[in-house]
Design a protein around this motif. Structure first.
Motif, PDB file in Angstrom:
ATOM      1  N   ARG A 261       0.837  -1.209   0.000  1.00  0.00           N
ATOM      2  CA  ARG A 261       0.000   0.000   0.000  1.00  0.00           C
ATOM      3  C   ARG A 261       0.865   1.248   0.000  1.00  0.00           C
ATOM      4  O   ARG A 261       1.940   1.277   0.586  1.00  0.00           O
ATOM      5  N   HIS A 262       0.377   2.257  -0.672  1.00  0.00           N
ATOM      6  CA  HIS A 262       1.077   3.536  -0.764  1.00  0.00           C
ATOM      7  C   HIS A 262       0.034   4.633  -0.598  1.00  0.00           C
ATOM      8  O   HIS A 262      -0.924   4.709  -1.372  1.00  0.00           O
ATOM      9  N   ILE A 263       0.196   5.446   0.443  1.00  0.00           N
ATOM     10  CA  ILE A 263      -0.764   6.497   0.751  1.00  0.00           C
ATOM     11  C   ILE A 263      -0.063   7.848   0.685  1.00  0.00           C
ATOM     12  O   ILE A 263       0.965   8.052   1.335  1.00  0.00           O
ATOM     13  N   VAL A 264      -0.607   8.754  -0.106  1.00  0.00           N
ATOM     14  CA  VAL A 264      -0.077  10.113  -0.199  1.00  0.00           C
ATOM     15  C   VAL A 264      -1.241  11.088  -0.088  1.00  0.00           C
ATOM     16  O   VAL A 264      -2.380  10.756  -0.430  1.00  0.00           O
ATOM     17  N   ASN A 265      -0.956  12.297   0.425  1.00  0.00           N
ATOM     18  CA  ASN A 265      -1.966  13.348   0.373  1.00  0.00           C
ATOM     19  C   ASN A 265      -1.315  14.700   0.117  1.00  0.00           C
ATOM     20  O   ASN A 265      -0.089  14.832   0.113  1.00  0.00           O
ATOM     21  N   SER A 266      -2.132  15.699  -0.083  1.00  0.00           N
ATOM     22  CA  SER A 266      -1.642  17.021  -0.483  1.00  0.00           C
ATOM     23  C   SER A 266      -1.007  17.782   0.660  1.00  0.00           C
ATOM     24  O   SER A 266      -0.475  18.878   0.446  1.00  0.00           O
ATOM     25  N   HIS A 267      -1.022  17.241   1.884  1.00  0.00           N
ATOM     26  CA  HIS A 267      -0.348  17.874   3.016  1.00  0.00           C
ATOM     27  C   HIS A 267       1.070  17.328   3.219  1.00  0.00           C
ATOM     28  O   HIS A 267       1.763  17.754   4.144  1.00  0.00           O
ATOM     29  N   GLY A 268       1.469  16.366   2.405  1.00  0.00           N
ATOM     30  CA  GLY A 268       2.824  15.835   2.513  1.00  0.00           C
ATOM     31  C   GLY A 268       2.925  14.434   3.054  1.00  0.00           C
ATOM     32  O   GLY A 268       4.029  13.893   3.170  1.00  0.00           O
ATOM     33  N   VAL A 269       1.808  13.817   3.422  1.00  0.00           N
ATOM     34  CA  VAL A 269       1.854  12.407   3.824  1.00  0.00           C
ATOM     35  C   VAL A 269       2.299  11.577   2.631  1.00  0.00           C
ATOM     36  O   VAL A 269       1.787  11.737   1.513  1.00  0.00           O
ATOM     37  N   ASP A 270       3.267  10.715   2.835  1.00  0.00           N
ATOM     38  CA  ASP A 270       3.769   9.831   1.778  1.00  0.00           C
ATOM     39  C   ASP A 270       4.369   8.615   2.462  1.00  0.00           C
ATOM     40  O   ASP A 270       5.502   8.630   2.926  1.00  0.00           O
ATOM     41  N   VAL A 271       3.604   7.544   2.559  1.00  0.00           N
ATOM     42  CA  VAL A 271       4.039   6.371   3.312  1.00  0.00           C
ATOM     43  C   VAL A 271       3.702   5.099   2.539  1.00  0.00           C
ATOM     44  O   VAL A 271       2.599   4.959   2.000  1.00  0.00           O
ATOM     45  N   SER A 272       4.668   4.203   2.477  1.00  0.00           N
ATOM     46  CA  SER A 272       4.485   2.910   1.819  1.00  0.00           C
ATOM     47  C   SER A 272       4.768   1.796   2.815  1.00  0.00           C
ATOM     48  O   SER A 272       5.585   1.952   3.726  1.00  0.00           O
ATOM     49  N   GLN A 273       4.114   0.683   2.639  1.00  0.00           N
ATOM     50  CA  GLN A 273       4.377  -0.485   3.472  1.00  0.00           C
ATOM     51  C   GLN A 273       3.921  -1.723   2.729  1.00  0.00           C
ATOM     52  O   GLN A 273       3.082  -1.651   1.827  1.00  0.00           O
ATOM     53  N   GLU A 274       4.488  -2.849   3.089  1.00  0.00           N
ATOM     54  CA  GLU A 274       4.135  -4.111   2.457  1.00  0.00           C
ATOM     55  C   GLU A 274       4.281  -5.232   3.468  1.00  0.00           C
ATOM     56  O   GLU A 274       5.000  -5.115   4.466  1.00  0.00           O
ATOM     57  N   GLY A 275       3.588  -6.313   3.208  1.00  0.00           N
ATOM     58  CA  GLY A 275       3.676  -7.460   4.102  1.00  0.00           C
ATOM     59  C   GLY A 275       2.581  -8.457   3.816  1.00  0.00           C
ATOM     60  O   GLY A 275       1.697  -8.226   2.983  1.00  0.00           O
ATOM     61  N   GLY A 276       2.653  -9.571   4.508  1.00  0.00           N
ATOM     62  CA  GLY A 276       1.668 -10.614   4.282  1.00  0.00           C
ATOM     63  C   GLY A 276       1.507 -11.520   5.474  1.00  0.00           C
ATOM     64  O   GLY A 276       2.214 -11.411   6.476  1.00  0.00           O
ATOM     65  N   ALA A 277       0.549 -12.424   5.359  1.00  0.00           N
ATOM     66  CA  ALA A 277       0.260 -13.381   6.425  1.00  0.00           C
ATOM     67  C   ALA A 277      -0.335 -14.635   5.816  1.00  0.00           C
ATOM     68  O   ALA A 277      -0.848 -14.620   4.684  1.00  0.00           O
ATOM     69  N   ALA A 278      -0.264 -15.716   6.564  1.00  0.00           N
ATOM     70  CA  ALA A 278      -0.834 -16.988   6.135  1.00  0.00           C
ATOM     71  C   ALA A 278      -1.748 -17.519   7.231  1.00  0.00           C
ATOM     72  O   ALA A 278      -1.571 -17.217   8.413  1.00  0.00           O
ATOM     73  N   PHE A 279      -2.748 -18.313   6.830  1.00  0.00           N
ATOM     74  CA  PHE A 279      -3.660 -18.891   7.820  1.00  0.00           C
ATOM     75  C   PHE A 279      -4.090 -20.279   7.368  1.00  0.00           C
ATOM     76  O   PHE A 279      -4.021 -20.631   6.186  1.00  0.00           O
ATOM     77  N   LEU A 280      -4.544 -21.044   8.327  1.00  0.00           N
ATOM     78  CA  LEU A 280      -5.088 -22.379   8.070  1.00  0.00           C
ATOM     79  C   LEU A 280      -6.172 -22.660   9.085  1.00  0.00           C
ATOM     80  O   LEU A 280      -5.983 -22.423  10.279  1.00  0.00           O
ATOM     81  N   PHE A 281      -7.334 -23.106   8.612  1.00  0.00           N
ATOM     82  CA  PHE A 281      -8.345 -23.579   9.565  1.00  0.00           C
ATOM     83  C   PHE A 281      -8.993 -24.836   9.015  1.00  0.00           C
ATOM     84  O   PHE A 281      -9.076 -25.048   7.807  1.00  0.00           O
ATOM     85  N   LEU A 282      -9.429 -25.685   9.936  1.00  0.00           N
ATOM     86  CA  LEU A 282     -10.126 -26.915   9.576  1.00  0.00           C
ATOM     87  C   LEU A 282     -11.393 -27.034  10.404  1.00  0.00           C
ATOM     88  O   LEU A 282     -11.417 -26.653  11.585  1.00  0.00           O
ATOM     89  N   GLU A 283     -12.434 -27.556   9.791  1.00  0.00           N
ATOM     90  CA  GLU A 283     -13.676 -27.871  10.501  1.00  0.00           C
ATOM     91  C   GLU A 283     -13.885 -29.377  10.440  1.00  0.00           C
ATOM     92  O   GLU A 283     -14.011 -29.950   9.352  1.00  0.00           O
ATOM     93  N   LEU A 284     -13.915 -29.999  11.611  1.00  0.00           N
ATOM     94  CA  LEU A 284     -14.107 -31.440  11.694  1.00  0.00           C
ATOM     95  C   LEU A 284     -15.491 -31.764  12.233  1.00  0.00           C
ATOM     96  O   LEU A 284     -16.014 -31.064  13.102  1.00  0.00           O
ATOM     97  N   VAL A 285     -16.059 -32.826  11.707  1.00  0.00           N
ATOM     98  CA  VAL A 285     -17.321 -33.366  12.220  1.00  0.00           C
ATOM     99  C   VAL A 285     -17.108 -34.848  12.476  1.00  0.00           C
ATOM    100  O   VAL A 285     -16.569 -35.563  11.610  1.00  0.00           O
ATOM    101  N   GLY A 286     -17.519 -35.317  13.658  1.00  0.00           N
ATOM    102  CA  GLY A 286     -17.392 -36.725  13.988  1.00  0.00           C
ATOM    103  C   GLY A 286     -18.749 -37.416  13.969  1.00  0.00           C
ATOM    104  O   GLY A 286     -19.743 -36.842  14.411  1.00  0.00           O
ATOM    105  N   ARG A 287     -18.780 -38.606  13.437  1.00  0.00           N
ATOM    106  CA  ARG A 287     -20.013 -39.416  13.443  1.00  0.00           C
ATOM    107  C   ARG A 287     -19.674 -40.767  14.070  1.00  0.00           C
ATOM    108  O   ARG A 287     -18.914 -41.558  13.500  1.00  0.00           O
ATOM    109  N   LYS A 288     -20.223 -41.009  15.270  1.00  0.00           N
ATOM    110  CA  LYS A 288     -19.934 -42.240  15.997  1.00  0.00           C
ATOM    111  C   LYS A 288     -21.237 -42.779  16.577  1.00  0.00           C
ATOM    112  O   LYS A 288     -21.862 -42.133  17.427  1.00  0.00           O
ATOM    113  N   GLY A 289     -21.655 -43.937  16.079  1.00  0.00           N
ATOM    114  CA  GLY A 289     -22.951 -44.460  16.482  1.00  0.00           C
ATOM    115  C   GLY A 289     -24.043 -43.530  15.986  1.00  0.00           C
ATOM    116  O   GLY A 289     -24.083 -43.155  14.806  1.00  0.00           O
ATOM    117  N   ASP A 290     -24.923 -43.140  16.891  1.00  0.00           N
ATOM    118  CA  ASP A 290     -25.997 -42.226  16.496  1.00  0.00           C
ATOM    119  C   ASP A 290     -25.677 -40.775  16.869  1.00  0.00           C
ATOM    120  O   ASP A 290     -26.552 -39.913  16.830  1.00  0.00           O
TER     121      ASP A 290
END
Length: 441
Positions: A147-176
């Protein structure tokens, strides 16, 4: 960008240009099979201009200068149609930024193949640990943003980065017995996701859920897990910290700075540079430097958070909590990494001391909570019965109350902290509360 700002100043008194370049890689699982893998990338530019206190916004799915110029002209047309905002003061001025952590460029180069391998390994492990388990759903993902953000008052800032995720949904069926969906997850600023830990924790909860226990109306100690805390607090508590709500008189925390609103064991703050943060941004969505903002310190309410607009309306300064809404282009007050400070003892020790109570892994209905007063009514599901210091089965019950009364009943936070990439990132331990009224179901 300087030339684009100069071009925009022909149309506006003030101008802001925010450019976002992103790459998202994901893979999904459904019923023990990989169902999708994809890579998406693109650029987006948001124009925010003010002329005679009239706001103009425009969004274009490009970072090419000719397209940005067209968007500036479109924003100018919009501004002429809008009514003046007499509360408007100005866009932010430049500030001093902290040095952020070095981005993990491994994330920028991630492909779906690695995520598919993780999910396949997760499916295999889950089936090996419990043959009755189905991996009903899940996803692995990597996001990268520049991302790069600038404005007419002199703000000028850049940054970069990332992230990773993992999720699982389990369902168990045992007997009834068919268990509810059991979730577990991991998220961090690397591809070293804890597949084994996710599976192990989820399978353990499925095995607890095979034994269904009735619940009844009573007052009991409960332990809320990260998923439950993220859901309830995101809707019932965190919005009340917004300075906009203070100005509009819709927060129950008005006039309570310095007062006790929670138990001494609770300290809550917003810190994008926390060691577990998955988005350690140096600037917020409008280029204001971010910082650690303590909201509750040992039970005492410390103050509100602000973006540039509402801070200037109230006569204070922004706390770096302006969050960009990519869909509308506007700025709202939000959080970066909400942290509930952890304690010293592990979860298993806290559970071991409970003679009769519950561990609540998730809530249903938290979205209907009222942040104007903190009232909530939720269904605890999945929840797990604790007897004589051991989890002995699963249960479902209702909890209705007030989040501030709940905060006062907290007695311990665990050593473990989990990163929850919910509506906002929440880094939270498990939290034990005493004498919570539940209604059996």
């Amino acid at each position: 960008m300087e030339e684009l700002i100069r071009y925009g100043e022909k149309f506006f008194d003030e101008l802001e240009i925010a450019v976002y370049r992103s790459k998202d890689v994901s893979a999904s699982v459904e019923l023990n099979e990989i169902s999708m893998a994809s890579t998406r990338s693109g650029a987006l530019t948001i124009i925010r201009g003010i002329k005679d206190k009239r706001l103009g916004l425009a969004i274009v799915d490009s970072d090419e200068p000719p397209r940005i110029m067209e968007a500036i002209e479109q924003a100018a047309k919009m501004a002429r149609l809008n009514s003046p905002d007499e509360k408007w003061v100005s866009l932010p001025e430049p500030g001093k930024y902290r040095e952020g952590p070095k981005p993990n460029y491994e994330l920028k180069d991630a492909s779906p193949d690695g995520l598919v391998e993780m999910l396949v390994r997760g499916i295999k492990l889950a089936r090996e640990k419990d043959e009755h388990v189905v991996v009903a759903g899940g996803e692995g993902g990597v996001s990268w943003e520049e991302r790069h953000i600038v404005n007419s008052h002199g703000v000028d800032v850049s940054q970069e980065g990332g992230a990773a995720f993992l999720f699982l949904e389990l369902v168990g069926r045992k007997g009834d017995v068919v268990t509810p969906g059991i979730f577990d997850f991991d998220a961090k600023r690397s591809l070293d996701l804890d597949v084994e830990g996710v599976v192990e924790r989820a399978v353990q909860k499925v095995k607890w859920a095979y034994s269904v226990k009735a619940s009844k109306n009573e007052e009991v100690p409960i332990i809320l897990g990260p998923w439950a805390i993220a859901g309830l607090f995101s809707y019932a508590l965190f919005p009340a910290f917004s300075g906009e709500r203070l100005v509009k008189e819709t927060t129950p925390l008005a006039g309570k700075v310095g007062e006790k609103i929670a138990s001494d064991v609770l300290t809550i703050y917003d810190d994008p540079f926390h060691e577990l943060s998955i988005q350690p941004v140096i600037a917020d969505g409008e280029g204001v430097p971010t910082r650690k903002n303590v909201l509750i310190e040992k039970g005492t309410f410390k103050g509100f958070v602000w973006d540039n607009y509402w801070a200037k309306v109230h006569g204070t300064e922004s706390t770096g909590n302006g969050k960009r809404d990519i869909r509308s282009g506007g700025i709202n007050i939000g959080f970066h990494s909400m942290v509930i400070e952890n304690g010293k003892r592990p979860l298993e020790e806290v559970i071991a001391e409970i003679e009769h109570g519950y561990f609540v892994d998730g809530f249903q209905g938290a979205h209907s909570s009222n942040p104007d007063n903190g009232n909530f009514a939720v269904t605890a599901n999945p929840a797990f019965l604790i007897e004589d210091g051991e989890v002995v089965g699963s249960s479902v019950f209702l909890i209705a109350g007030n989040v501030y009364e709940l905060l006062k009943s907290a007695t311990e936070v665990t050593k473990e902290q989990t990163v929850m990439p919910f509506m906002t990132t929440i880094i939270t331990p498990f939290v034990k509360f005493e004498n919570v009224k539940i209604a059996g179901k």
